[in-house]
Design an enzyme around this catalytic site. Sequence first.
Site, PDB file in Angstrom:
ATOM      1  N   LYS A  35       0.780  -1.273   0.209  1.00  0.00           N
ATOM      2  CA  LYS A  35       0.104  -0.044  -0.063  1.00  0.00           C
ATOM      3  C   LYS A  35       0.804   1.369  -0.012  1.00  0.00           C
ATOM      4  CE  LYS A  35      -1.938   0.620   3.953  1.00  0.00           C
ATOM      5  NZ  LYS A  35      -1.355   1.726   4.533  1.00  0.00           N
ATOM      6  N   THR A  36       1.659   1.387   0.971  1.00  0.00           N
ATOM      7  CA  THR A  36       2.612   2.536   0.846  1.00  0.00           C
ATOM      8  C   THR A  36       3.596   2.899  -0.290  1.00  0.00           C
ATOM      9  OG1 THR A  36       2.844   2.075   3.324  1.00  0.00           O
ATOM     10  CG2 THR A  36       4.604   3.659   2.276  1.00  0.00           C
ATOM     11  N   ASP A 217      -4.586   7.988   3.309  1.00  0.00           N
ATOM     12  CA  ASP A 217      -4.214   6.631   3.939  1.00  0.00           C
ATOM     13  C   ASP A 217      -4.894   5.939   5.084  1.00  0.00           C
ATOM     14  OD1 ASP A 217      -2.706   4.173   4.030  1.00  0.00           O
ATOM     15  OD2 ASP A 217      -1.105   4.935   4.932  1.00  0.00           O
ATOM     16  N   GLU A 218      -5.159   4.798   5.242  1.00  0.00           N
ATOM     17  CA  GLU A 218      -5.845   4.307   6.442  1.00  0.00           C
ATOM     18  C   GLU A 218      -7.351   4.786   6.294  1.00  0.00           C
ATOM     19  OE1 GLU A 218      -4.717   1.653   7.420  1.00  0.00           O
ATOM     20  OE2 GLU A 218      -2.439   1.892   7.682  1.00  0.00           O
ATOM     21  N   GLN A 247      -9.308  -4.384   8.309  1.00  0.00           N
ATOM     22  CA  GLN A 247      -8.206  -3.495   9.371  1.00  0.00           C
ATOM     23  C   GLN A 247      -8.850  -2.733  10.245  1.00  0.00           C
ATOM     24  OE1 GLN A 247      -4.038  -4.248   8.368  1.00  0.00           O
ATOM     25  NE2 GLN A 247      -4.744  -4.540   6.226  1.00  0.00           N
ATOM     26  N   ARG A 606      -0.003 -10.359  10.381  1.00  0.00           N
ATOM     27  CA  ARG A 606       1.365  -9.846  10.861  1.00  0.00           C
ATOM     28  C   ARG A 606       2.553 -11.065  10.630  1.00  0.00           C
ATOM     29  NH1 ARG A 606       0.249  -5.773   9.426  1.00  0.00           N
ATOM     30  NH2 ARG A 606      -1.787  -6.778   9.017  1.00  0.00           N
TER      31      ARG A 606
END
Length: 766
Positions: A35-36, A217-218, A247, A606
């Site tokens: 994503k980043t 973002d997020e 998430q 994770r």
Amino acid sequence: MAGVDVFAGLNEPQRAAVAHVRGPALVIAGAGSGKTRVITHRIANLIQAAGVRPDRILAITFTNKAAGEMKERIERLLGLQTPWICTFHSAGYRMLRMERARDGNESEFSICDDEEPEKYVRQIVKDLGRNPKDFEPKKLCARISHWKNQLADLATLTPNDDFDGVCLEVAKEYARRLDAENKLDFDDLLLKPVRMLEKDAVCRRRWQERFPYILIDEYQDTNAAQYKLIRLLGEHRNVCATGDPDQAIYGWRGADIRNILNFQTDFDKPGEPVTMIKLEQNYRSTQVILRAAQGVIENNTERMDKTIRTDNAEGKPISLLAVDDELDESYAIAAALERFHGKERPWGEMAVFYRTNAMSRVLEDALRRRAIPYQLHGGTRFYDREEVKHVVAYLKLLVNPRDSGALSRIINVPKRGIGDGTYDQLTSFADEQLVAPTEVLERPDLLAQVAVGRAAGPMHDFARLWRLLKTLPLGDPAACVRGVIELTNLASHYSDRPPAESEDRVGNMREVITAAEQFRESDPSAGLVGFLEIVGLNAEAGSREDREAGQDRVQMMTLHAAKGLEFPIVFIAGLEEGLLPLLRGKEIEDDKLQEERRLMYVGITRAMKELYLSRARCRMLYGQTFHFQPSRFLAEIPSTCFVAKDATGRHSVPDPTPPPGSRRYGKAAQATSREEAKAAVAAALDSGLIKRGSNLRPNTQVGDDVALEIDPLHPGQRISHKTLGRGTVAVLRGPPEARVALIEFDQHGVKELQLVFAMKAITVLP
């Protein structure tokens, strides 16, 4: 700049997200999907291909760290600086300052520090003729903050009760005083820009034109104020939101998952629909880990359909270990960590997750006894936590009434109206009389000389409390801890905090009862003095490890703290109904259950290479023993993902329909059968997490069957314990100075005993 290929190395959905320029776009980015990288390459493409000036792009993240990382990536990619990659609050602050400068307002405004809002509110409460004890400033500040982030209109707000009424009065006066002094608090950095853009159409158009392109973002973590700010700035619809509804785990602090679920409805326009792009290719985890995560999250209804997949290897099956109690669980995890490290795995590649902070205590103990270096990510070591130190200070004072450090810590905790001046008078008077301050409290003739004026009532109340505390049985450390918590009403000290924080702190205090109970089982005769000795040694060991250990440490954290991180090897402890999902009442509401499931999904994703899940049939929490059913989330993971046996020796996964709660059992019902205890040990041995006869010294690999000459017991030996009865020694482990024994008791299941204390209560049977 023209020569940079911003599409190099991207997959097709990533390329589509980077190439999109005009109109609204929603990028649903699955865990580990890059994503980043997509966000930074999209910014680079807007600058390079679309010719957009860097200062005309507003890219908002949630942390300064994330913003800094994005800026660095853009600079490495294009050699340019992008000044408006920032957090929501930073963007709001800069907008307000620029508007003031544009209007010719030369006076600077300042931002309150963390403590100032509470000081303002305390003074306002007093000025209104109210008692700050009845209207705690922290609680009022929390309510005011909530109203601001929900964009509540104080002029039209209707109070629900007397507290709300006073809070509303305080909030209005608080706002007036901040305005008069040209000050803003942290929440104003969102509220003020929103109000500014709502009221002034010219100003709103100016900022919309300044930022023709907006990226967030997020997006699933936005609250009402953040959402409104984006809607006002993004009326041109060139808004790209990136996030993952699966998430969304911060509903408890105001985040609203509906913001991302409704993005298409909010930004759709006839003939110009929202572009939807799904990043489903995972670059982090193995196939088996992703199948497990997908199996869990598909049970949620509040989500956008997507399936995370990977070209990575199938990977090792997930290990599921079902054991007798929380001690067995901690032994197994610690032993596995040491085994991996013995195979040249750095400590820092391994992480242990748990649902609540209180669960870290028993895990910390297990790691410390094996000299395994660890770091609590985003948290504090158990015995270093403020609320735990309060409990321990009361206990220290019981053992040593002359302990001035303990007395100074607790004399006004919880708040009872005894300030520093009164405390100084008490200690000075005690020195003059050549007695301890606590003796002044015990003697009415002496107490009468210091309990005067406004301090009279509080001092007499504290003296009565001290006399009650003195009746606690010092031979029973668990009873002392329980008595301290209940008699002092320590929980009230945190009643003004947000509910989640308050419950967490109270849970940590009650976990000290569990620690004391487990210590009593190891050494029934040591009493409170012996327990405090162990607490002191653990605290000192933790402090020493923090000073001496390098960066290579096992990472321990709650599942909330794990978001955004990744580790080759992950352990998730406490997979039990009532713990994960966390049950705060008799039943769990559907929206809370869905957020708990998302939390489980975050924990699973994770893991990069290996995932270990564990659960206990019985667990002592807050000094009480509970019988737990397996977490429903275990049943939602496909059975083909597992390899390990459970405590009964079966390969099957737990009952897919466990009851939605837990049952509390009395002492008589806490015992497990000898067959179950054997099965619990056998499961740990069969899984390879522990090895019979291992002596896990700091530099010894798991599996080295080397006994120590100092060992007073050996595996297979029958013993009798004064309080736990007969049992069989299963495993001896730990460094020479901290040897422990894992003993299978006939009537009490498997227990870990510290030999330095336990041998006083043990008789070796022929």
